[in-house]
Design a protein around this motif. Structure first.
Motif, PDB file in Angstrom:
ATOM      1  N   LEU A  44      -4.685  -2.751   5.716  1.00  0.00           N
ATOM      2  CA  LEU A  44      -4.366  -3.809   5.507  1.00  0.00           C
ATOM      3  C   LEU A  44      -5.691  -4.799   4.898  1.00  0.00           C
ATOM      4  O   LEU A  44      -5.982  -5.974   5.035  1.00  0.00           O
ATOM      5  CB  LEU A  44      -4.422  -4.846   6.966  1.00  0.00           C
ATOM      6  CG  LEU A  44      -2.981  -4.674   7.574  1.00  0.00           C
ATOM      7  CD1 LEU A  44      -3.162  -3.971   9.168  1.00  0.00           C
ATOM      8  CD2 LEU A  44      -2.084  -5.837   7.773  1.00  0.00           C
ATOM      9  N   SER A  45      -6.305  -4.083   4.081  1.00  0.00           N
ATOM     10  CA  SER A  45      -7.464  -4.586   3.360  1.00  0.00           C
ATOM     11  C   SER A  45      -7.293  -5.778   2.396  1.00  0.00           C
ATOM     12  O   SER A  45      -6.096  -5.793   1.833  1.00  0.00           O
ATOM     13  CB  SER A  45      -8.067  -3.469   2.630  1.00  0.00           C
ATOM     14  OG  SER A  45      -7.486  -2.788   1.400  1.00  0.00           O
ATOM     15  N   LYS A  46      -7.931  -6.661   2.398  1.00  0.00           N
ATOM     16  CA  LYS A  46      -8.007  -7.726   1.482  1.00  0.00           C
ATOM     17  C   LYS A  46      -6.563  -8.414   1.735  1.00  0.00           C
ATOM     18  O   LYS A  46      -6.135  -9.232   0.999  1.00  0.00           O
ATOM     19  CB  LYS A  46      -7.889  -7.365   0.023  1.00  0.00           C
ATOM     20  CG  LYS A  46      -9.304  -6.907  -0.436  1.00  0.00           C
ATOM     21  CD  LYS A  46      -9.322  -6.768  -1.951  1.00  0.00           C
ATOM     22  CE  LYS A  46     -10.526  -6.032  -2.127  1.00  0.00           C
ATOM     23  NZ  LYS A  46     -10.893  -5.483  -3.758  1.00  0.00           N
ATOM     24  N   SER A  47      -5.951  -8.577   3.139  1.00  0.00           N
ATOM     25  CA  SER A  47      -4.843  -9.289   3.349  1.00  0.00           C
ATOM     26  C   SER A  47      -5.247 -10.557   3.938  1.00  0.00           C
ATOM     27  O   SER A  47      -6.267 -10.794   4.569  1.00  0.00           O
ATOM     28  CB  SER A  47      -4.168  -8.308   4.682  1.00  0.00           C
ATOM     29  OG  SER A  47      -4.984  -8.027   5.800  1.00  0.00           O
ATOM     30  N   ASP A  80       0.951   1.126   4.035  1.00  0.00           N
ATOM     31  CA  ASP A  80       0.434   0.222   3.311  1.00  0.00           C
ATOM     32  C   ASP A  80       0.401  -1.485   2.854  1.00  0.00           C
ATOM     33  O   ASP A  80       1.430  -1.808   2.275  1.00  0.00           O
ATOM     34  CB  ASP A  80       0.036   0.838   1.629  1.00  0.00           C
ATOM     35  CG  ASP A  80      -0.871   0.213   0.743  1.00  0.00           C
ATOM     36  OD1 ASP A  80      -1.503  -0.596   1.036  1.00  0.00           O
ATOM     37  OD2 ASP A  80      -1.112   1.313  -0.323  1.00  0.00           O
ATOM     38  N   LEU A  81      -0.375  -2.129   3.429  1.00  0.00           N
ATOM     39  CA  LEU A  81      -0.259  -3.595   3.636  1.00  0.00           C
ATOM     40  C   LEU A  81      -1.428  -4.051   2.911  1.00  0.00           C
ATOM     41  O   LEU A  81      -1.873  -5.164   3.230  1.00  0.00           O
ATOM     42  CB  LEU A  81       0.019  -3.930   5.057  1.00  0.00           C
ATOM     43  CG  LEU A  81       1.243  -3.761   5.726  1.00  0.00           C
ATOM     44  CD1 LEU A  81       1.234  -2.652   6.583  1.00  0.00           C
ATOM     45  CD2 LEU A  81       1.833  -4.721   6.371  1.00  0.00           C
ATOM     46  N   SER A  82      -1.994  -3.402   1.576  1.00  0.00           N
ATOM     47  CA  SER A  82      -3.091  -3.985   1.132  1.00  0.00           C
ATOM     48  C   SER A  82      -2.798  -5.270   0.291  1.00  0.00           C
ATOM     49  O   SER A  82      -1.566  -5.375  -0.097  1.00  0.00           O
ATOM     50  CB  SER A  82      -3.605  -2.979   0.253  1.00  0.00           C
ATOM     51  OG  SER A  82      -4.033  -1.624   1.086  1.00  0.00           O
ATOM     52  N   GLY A 117     -16.723  -7.064   6.440  1.00  0.00           N
ATOM     53  CA  GLY A 117     -16.411  -8.040   5.705  1.00  0.00           C
ATOM     54  C   GLY A 117     -15.116  -8.727   5.915  1.00  0.00           C
ATOM     55  O   GLY A 117     -14.796  -9.671   5.255  1.00  0.00           O
ATOM     56  N   ALA A 118     -14.507  -8.495   7.062  1.00  0.00           N
ATOM     57  CA  ALA A 118     -13.247  -9.508   7.551  1.00  0.00           C
ATOM     58  C   ALA A 118     -13.931 -10.825   8.284  1.00  0.00           C
ATOM     59  O   ALA A 118     -15.092 -10.807   8.418  1.00  0.00           O
ATOM     60  CB  ALA A 118     -12.584  -8.814   8.619  1.00  0.00           C
ATOM     61  N   LEU A 133      -8.991  -2.965   7.708  1.00  0.00           N
ATOM     62  CA  LEU A 133      -8.937  -4.366   7.543  1.00  0.00           C
ATOM     63  C   LEU A 133     -10.119  -5.037   6.851  1.00  0.00           C
ATOM     64  O   LEU A 133     -10.480  -5.904   7.086  1.00  0.00           O
ATOM     65  CB  LEU A 133      -8.954  -5.037   9.031  1.00  0.00           C
ATOM     66  CG  LEU A 133      -7.571  -5.147   9.601  1.00  0.00           C
ATOM     67  CD1 LEU A 133      -7.644  -5.546  11.348  1.00  0.00           C
ATOM     68  CD2 LEU A 133      -6.858  -6.241   9.082  1.00  0.00           C
ATOM     69  N   ARG A 134     -10.649  -4.173   5.986  1.00  0.00           N
ATOM     70  CA  ARG A 134     -11.783  -4.608   5.017  1.00  0.00           C
ATOM     71  C   ARG A 134     -11.530  -5.699   4.494  1.00  0.00           C
ATOM     72  O   ARG A 134     -10.438  -5.896   3.724  1.00  0.00           O
ATOM     73  CB  ARG A 134     -12.153  -3.610   4.243  1.00  0.00           C
ATOM     74  CG  ARG A 134     -12.985  -2.264   5.128  1.00  0.00           C
ATOM     75  CD  ARG A 134     -13.423  -1.074   4.086  1.00  0.00           C
ATOM     76  NE  ARG A 134     -12.042  -0.569   3.372  1.00  0.00           N
ATOM     77  CZ  ARG A 134     -12.088   0.383   2.432  1.00  0.00           C
ATOM     78  NH1 ARG A 134     -13.279   0.621   1.993  1.00  0.00           N
ATOM     79  NH2 ARG A 134     -10.913   0.738   1.993  1.00  0.00           N
ATOM     80  N   ALA A 135     -12.409  -6.778   4.520  1.00  0.00           N
ATOM     81  CA  ALA A 135     -12.243  -8.057   3.505  1.00  0.00           C
ATOM     82  C   ALA A 135     -10.869  -8.743   3.894  1.00  0.00           C
ATOM     83  O   ALA A 135     -10.563  -9.680   3.267  1.00  0.00           O
ATOM     84  CB  ALA A 135     -12.467  -7.818   2.092  1.00  0.00           C
TER      85      ALA A 135
END
Length: 213
Positions: free
Chosen positions: A126-129, A105-107, A168-169, A146-148
């Motif tokens: 990695l969302s919002k990363s 988890d690298l959010s 969204g990325a 990788l969302r956003a």
């Protein structure tokens, strides 16, 4: 062979087969370790970034651990970070080549000058990363979230992005040449000066969605 002995032997075989399936025959429960050597064991702990500062910890075992704060100038090559939690942490100038980050988890993490070439991030979040000057060359990113996320100066050459979610990325000044994008969600991804998987380049008027491999 009497019936009782036959039943006992069958139970032993069934138990052994079940154990094998759980350990390493398609039901792997743990991260990959270095062959022939064991690194420092920090698994299942909360590890502050300062504890890794400028450390050379190749093959370190951080499976299931929680990393907090700023991790800087650390060599964690071949490390086991299977299902590790790095939510909100920052990594700067860190070597994670060929590391196992499956399910990690690298959010909302911040990665700067991080080397993840050949690493396995399958099913990682990695969302919002925020990713800048990060190398994923040849990395496994299948089904990664990788969302956003914001990706600037990111190397994704020959990376496996099959099934990844980049909705969204935002990709800027990045390179996806040779990346595998089967079933990758790029429906709302934005592109700015990106080298597409087929080698063409995106610009203000075109995206890479029609230049995939």
């Amino acid at each position: 062979m009497n019936t009782r002995w036959s039943r006992s032997l069958s139970c032993v075989i069934a138990t052994a087969m079940s154990s094998a399936l759980l350990i390493g025959c398609g039901g792997e429960k743990h991260g990959r370790s270095c062959s022939g050597r064991a690194g420092k064991d920090l698994s299942g702990r909360t590890v502050a970034g300062d504890d890794l500062l400028q450390k050379t910890l190749r093959c370190v075992n951080l499976e299931g651990s929680t990393l907090t704060g700023l991790v800087s100038e650390a060599n964690l090559r071949h490390g086991n970070l299977y299902k590790a939690r790095l939510t909100g942490a920052s990594l700067e100038n860190v070597d994670l080549r060929e590391a196992d980050l499956r399910g990690a988890d690298l959010s909302s993490v911040s990665l700067s000058q991080v080397d993840l070439r050949g690493a396995d991030l399958s099913d990682a979040m990695l969302s919002k990363s925020l990713l800048e000057d990060v190398s994923f060359g040849g990395a496994h990113l299948s089904d990664v979230d990788l969302r956003a996320a914001s990706l600037t100066h990111v190397d994704l050459t020959k990376a496996d992005l099959s099934g990844a979610d980049l909705s969204g990325a935002a990709l800027t000044d990045s390179d996806l040449r040779g990346a595998r994008t089967r079933d990758t969600d790029l429906s709302t991804t934005t592109w700015e000066n990106v080298v597409c998987p087929d080698g063409s380049r995106s610009n203000a008027g075109t995206s890479c969605t029609s230049h995939l491999t």
